[in-house]
Design a protein around this motif. Structure first.
Motif, PDB file in Angstrom:
ATOM      1  N   ASP A  67       0.835  -1.287   0.078  1.00  0.00           N
ATOM      2  CA  ASP A  67       0.132   0.013  -0.047  1.00  0.00           C
ATOM      3  C   ASP A  67       1.011   1.245  -0.106  1.00  0.00           C
ATOM      4  OD1 ASP A  67      -2.254   1.848   0.270  1.00  0.00           O
ATOM      5  OD2 ASP A  67      -2.284   1.406   2.411  1.00  0.00           O
ATOM      6  N   VAL A  68       0.946   1.954  -1.045  1.00  0.00           N
ATOM      7  CA  VAL A  68       1.895   2.982  -1.201  1.00  0.00           C
ATOM      8  C   VAL A  68       1.375   4.369  -0.873  1.00  0.00           C
ATOM      9  CG1 VAL A  68       3.126   4.356  -3.067  1.00  0.00           C
ATOM     10  CG2 VAL A  68       2.968   1.941  -3.242  1.00  0.00           C
ATOM     11  N   GLY A  69       2.001   5.111  -0.089  1.00  0.00           N
ATOM     12  CA  GLY A  69       1.178   6.361   0.460  1.00  0.00           C
ATOM     13  C   GLY A  69       0.080   6.070   1.625  1.00  0.00           C
ATOM     14  N   CYS A  70       0.489   5.302   2.377  1.00  0.00           N
ATOM     15  CA  CYS A  70      -0.837   4.400   3.279  1.00  0.00           C
ATOM     16  C   CYS A  70      -0.980   5.306   4.432  1.00  0.00           C
ATOM     17  CB  CYS A  70      -0.026   3.205   3.968  1.00  0.00           C
ATOM     18  SG  CYS A  70       1.313   3.448   5.085  1.00  0.00           S
ATOM     19  N   GLY A  71      -0.442   6.427   4.564  1.00  0.00           N
ATOM     20  CA  GLY A  71      -0.885   7.364   5.681  1.00  0.00           C
ATOM     21  C   GLY A  71      -0.915   6.579   7.069  1.00  0.00           C
ATOM     22  N   GLY A  72      -2.094   6.671   7.760  1.00  0.00           N
ATOM     23  CA  GLY A  72      -2.321   6.176   9.059  1.00  0.00           C
ATOM     24  C   GLY A  72      -2.825   4.798   8.744  1.00  0.00           C
ATOM     25  N   GLY A  73      -2.708   4.221   7.847  1.00  0.00           N
ATOM     26  CA  GLY A  73      -3.180   2.696   7.753  1.00  0.00           C
ATOM     27  C   GLY A  73      -4.464   2.129   7.315  1.00  0.00           C
ATOM     28  N   ILE A  74      -5.400   3.336   7.138  1.00  0.00           N
ATOM     29  CA  ILE A  74      -6.907   2.849   7.212  1.00  0.00           C
ATOM     30  C   ILE A  74      -7.141   1.934   6.017  1.00  0.00           C
ATOM     31  CG2 ILE A  74      -9.265   3.882   6.619  1.00  0.00           C
ATOM     32  CD1 ILE A  74      -8.069   6.583   7.393  1.00  0.00           C
ATOM     33  N   LEU A  75      -6.434   1.936   4.830  1.00  0.00           N
ATOM     34  CA  LEU A  75      -6.720   0.969   3.766  1.00  0.00           C
ATOM     35  C   LEU A  75      -5.973  -0.337   3.956  1.00  0.00           C
ATOM     36  CD1 LEU A  75      -7.989   0.075   1.042  1.00  0.00           C
ATOM     37  CD2 LEU A  75      -6.035   1.260   0.014  1.00  0.00           C
ATOM     38  N   SER A  76      -4.669  -0.067   4.347  1.00  0.00           N
ATOM     39  CA  SER A  76      -3.800  -1.245   4.831  1.00  0.00           C
ATOM     40  C   SER A  76      -4.586  -2.075   5.927  1.00  0.00           C
ATOM     41  CB  SER A  76      -2.410  -0.764   5.585  1.00  0.00           C
ATOM     42  OG  SER A  76      -1.800   0.239   4.278  1.00  0.00           O
ATOM     43  N   ILE A  90       3.963   1.736   3.178  1.00  0.00           N
ATOM     44  CA  ILE A  90       4.912   2.671   2.989  1.00  0.00           C
ATOM     45  C   ILE A  90       4.407   4.228   2.787  1.00  0.00           C
ATOM     46  CG2 ILE A  90       6.308   0.938   2.083  1.00  0.00           C
ATOM     47  CD1 ILE A  90       6.148   2.434  -0.635  1.00  0.00           C
ATOM     48  N   ASP A  91       5.031   5.035   3.469  1.00  0.00           N
ATOM     49  CA  ASP A  91       4.633   6.285   3.675  1.00  0.00           C
ATOM     50  C   ASP A  91       6.056   7.142   3.936  1.00  0.00           C
ATOM     51  OD1 ASP A  91       1.844   7.678   3.768  1.00  0.00           O
ATOM     52  OD2 ASP A  91       3.547   9.187   3.973  1.00  0.00           O
ATOM     53  N   LEU A  92       6.102   8.594   3.582  1.00  0.00           N
ATOM     54  CA  LEU A  92       7.284   9.312   4.044  1.00  0.00           C
ATOM     55  C   LEU A  92       6.780  10.242   5.160  1.00  0.00           C
ATOM     56  CD1 LEU A  92       8.908  10.194   0.683  1.00  0.00           C
ATOM     57  CD2 LEU A  92       9.542   8.658   2.210  1.00  0.00           C
ATOM     58  N   ALA A  93       5.737  10.267   5.739  1.00  0.00           N
ATOM     59  CA  ALA A  93       5.275  11.115   6.985  1.00  0.00           C
ATOM     60  C   ALA A  93       5.346  10.021   7.838  1.00  0.00           C
ATOM     61  CB  ALA A  93       3.837  11.553   6.793  1.00  0.00           C
ATOM     62  N   GLY A  94       6.436  10.367   8.581  1.00  0.00           N
ATOM     63  CA  GLY A  94       6.909   9.319   9.852  1.00  0.00           C
ATOM     64  C   GLY A  94       5.745   9.503  10.827  1.00  0.00           C
ATOM     65  N   LYS A  95       5.309  10.853  11.189  1.00  0.00           N
ATOM     66  CA  LYS A  95       4.012  10.649  12.132  1.00  0.00           C
ATOM     67  C   LYS A  95       2.870   9.793  11.862  1.00  0.00           C
ATOM     68  CE  LYS A  95       5.503  15.201  14.206  1.00  0.00           C
ATOM     69  NZ  LYS A  95       4.892  16.598  14.315  1.00  0.00           N
ATOM     70  N   SER A  96       2.545  10.034  10.804  1.00  0.00           N
ATOM     71  CA  SER A  96       1.439   8.931  10.176  1.00  0.00           C
ATOM     72  C   SER A  96       1.637   7.668  10.266  1.00  0.00           C
ATOM     73  CB  SER A  96       1.004   9.287   8.769  1.00  0.00           C
ATOM     74  OG  SER A  96       0.542  10.674   8.635  1.00  0.00           O
ATOM     75  N   LEU A  97       2.968   7.179  10.133  1.00  0.00           N
ATOM     76  CA  LEU A  97       3.252   5.843  10.251  1.00  0.00           C
ATOM     77  C   LEU A  97       3.258   5.462  11.791  1.00  0.00           C
ATOM     78  CD1 LEU A  97       6.186   5.693   7.505  1.00  0.00           C
ATOM     79  CD2 LEU A  97       3.972   4.586   7.296  1.00  0.00           C
ATOM     80  N   LYS A  98       3.646   6.202  12.684  1.00  0.00           N
ATOM     81  CA  LYS A  98       3.712   5.938  13.944  1.00  0.00           C
ATOM     82  C   LYS A  98       2.179   5.583  14.542  1.00  0.00           C
ATOM     83  CE  LYS A  98       8.121   8.167  15.303  1.00  0.00           C
ATOM     84  NZ  LYS A  98       8.515   9.159  16.283  1.00  0.00           N
ATOM     85  N   ILE A  99       1.423   6.514  13.906  1.00  0.00           N
ATOM     86  CA  ILE A  99      -0.171   6.180  14.159  1.00  0.00           C
ATOM     87  C   ILE A  99      -0.512   4.841  13.547  1.00  0.00           C
ATOM     88  CG2 ILE A  99      -2.366   7.129  13.846  1.00  0.00           C
ATOM     89  CD1 ILE A  99      -0.858   8.830  15.910  1.00  0.00           C
ATOM     90  N   TYR A 114       4.967  -1.615   8.543  1.00  0.00           N
ATOM     91  CA  TYR A 114       4.904  -0.195   7.717  1.00  0.00           C
ATOM     92  C   TYR A 114       6.376   0.098   7.661  1.00  0.00           C
ATOM     93  CZ  TYR A 114       0.080  -0.027   8.728  1.00  0.00           C
ATOM     94  OH  TYR A 114      -1.543  -0.178   8.792  1.00  0.00           O
ATOM     95  N   ARG A 115       6.684   0.871   6.750  1.00  0.00           N
ATOM     96  CA  ARG A 115       7.899   1.419   6.482  1.00  0.00           C
ATOM     97  C   ARG A 115       8.103   2.913   5.829  1.00  0.00           C
ATOM     98  NH1 ARG A 115      11.932  -2.335   2.769  1.00  0.00           N
ATOM     99  NH2 ARG A 115      13.286  -0.565   3.269  1.00  0.00           N
ATOM    100  N   LYS A 116       9.212   3.520   6.520  1.00  0.00           N
ATOM    101  CA  LYS A 116       9.115   4.934   5.758  1.00  0.00           C
ATOM    102  C   LYS A 116      10.410   4.911   4.839  1.00  0.00           C
ATOM    103  CE  LYS A 116      10.465   9.670   7.128  1.00  0.00           C
ATOM    104  NZ  LYS A 116      10.958  10.467   8.364  1.00  0.00           N
TER     105      LYS A 116
END
Length: 249
Positions: A67-76, A90-99, A114-116
């Motif tokens: 899932d590319v650009g997963c944000g907070g993981g809703i779809l993942s 995967i996403d480049l927004a670290g705060k979103s990945l932590k959530i 999840y991976r940054k």
């Protein structure tokens, strides 16, 4: 006898295909990803429709999914619960990945991680590694959407499916996705979208062909402001999704 020292020329790294302002925008809202009454309510509302579309073409059960650009993981998370063998967001927004990671732990979902990392870097690291790749509501937020499409194609195994969603670029989409959604109905924060970055279905189809993908099908979203519900439609005038396949040969 002294051996001449080899000189290595270090080329500057290619600029990342990311808009820092977009990352900052979503990072500031990261704590609200799983609040279904927040700015992310539209994503929660359309998520069952996204999942239905993806599963129609990709058949998620038992598949290894990216899932590319997963944000907070809703779809993942939804794809993990739908029976995928594993889902990597995967996403480049670290705060979103932590959530996303925290929510998966709370829900005790073990088949999602999840991976940054950028999609381009992951494509170089893990080509042809996923049975299906999803990239939803992301292409309109990056400087070079074609680069993302190519990387998604490279990450997909032969015979695998790639699903994209984005927003069409026309007067109707400007009125609905920006004026109505951001200013009148306030479904999302003002400034979420830039109409100039929207992508027509013809443009996206061309990017997919250039990446070696075969078009499988498409669907649009429609929103009823009276019932406050979204529905799938054949109309691609505003929000739409497409599914493609990476050929076996």
């Amino acid at each position: 006898m002294n051996t001449p020292t080899q000189e290595h020329t270090h080329l500057p790294a290619a600029p990342a295909n990311v808009d820092a302002s977009e990352i900052d925008k979503f990072s500031q809202l990261a704590h609200k990803w799983w609040d279904k009454n927040s700015e992310f309510k539209p994503l929660h509302d359309i998520n069952p429709l996204r999942l239905e579309f993806i599963d129609r073409y990709a058949r998620l059960a038992g598949k290894k999914i990216l899932d590319v650009g997963c944000g907070g993981g809703i779809l993942s998370e939804a794809m993990a619960k739908a029976g995928a063998s594993s889902v990597t967001g995967i996403d480049l927004a670290g705060k979103s990945l932590k959530i996303a990671q925290l929510h998966a732990m709370q829900e005790q979902i073990s088949n999602v991680s999840y991976r940054k990392v950028s999609v381009e870097d992951l494509a170089a690291e893990m080509p042809a590694s996923f049975g299906a790749v999803t990239c939803m509501e992301m292409l309109e937020h990056v400087p070079d959407p074609g680069s993302v499409v190519r990387a998604c194609a490279e990450l997909t195994e032969p015979g695998g499916v790639v699903c994209f969603s984005t927003i069409n670029r026309n007067t109707k989409s400007y009125l609905q996705a920006i004026i109505a959604a951001e200013y009148i109905l306030q479904l999302m924060p003002r400034g979420t979208h830039d109409h100039h970055k929207f992508i027509t279905p013809a443009e996206l189809a061309r990017l997919c062909r250039q990446a070696g993908l075969e078009w499988l099908g498409s669907s649009g979203f429609t929103y009823n402001p009276l019932t406050k519900h979204y529905h799938l439609t054949e109309n691609l005038d505003v929000n739409y999704m497409i599914a493609c396949r990476r050929p076996v040969n």
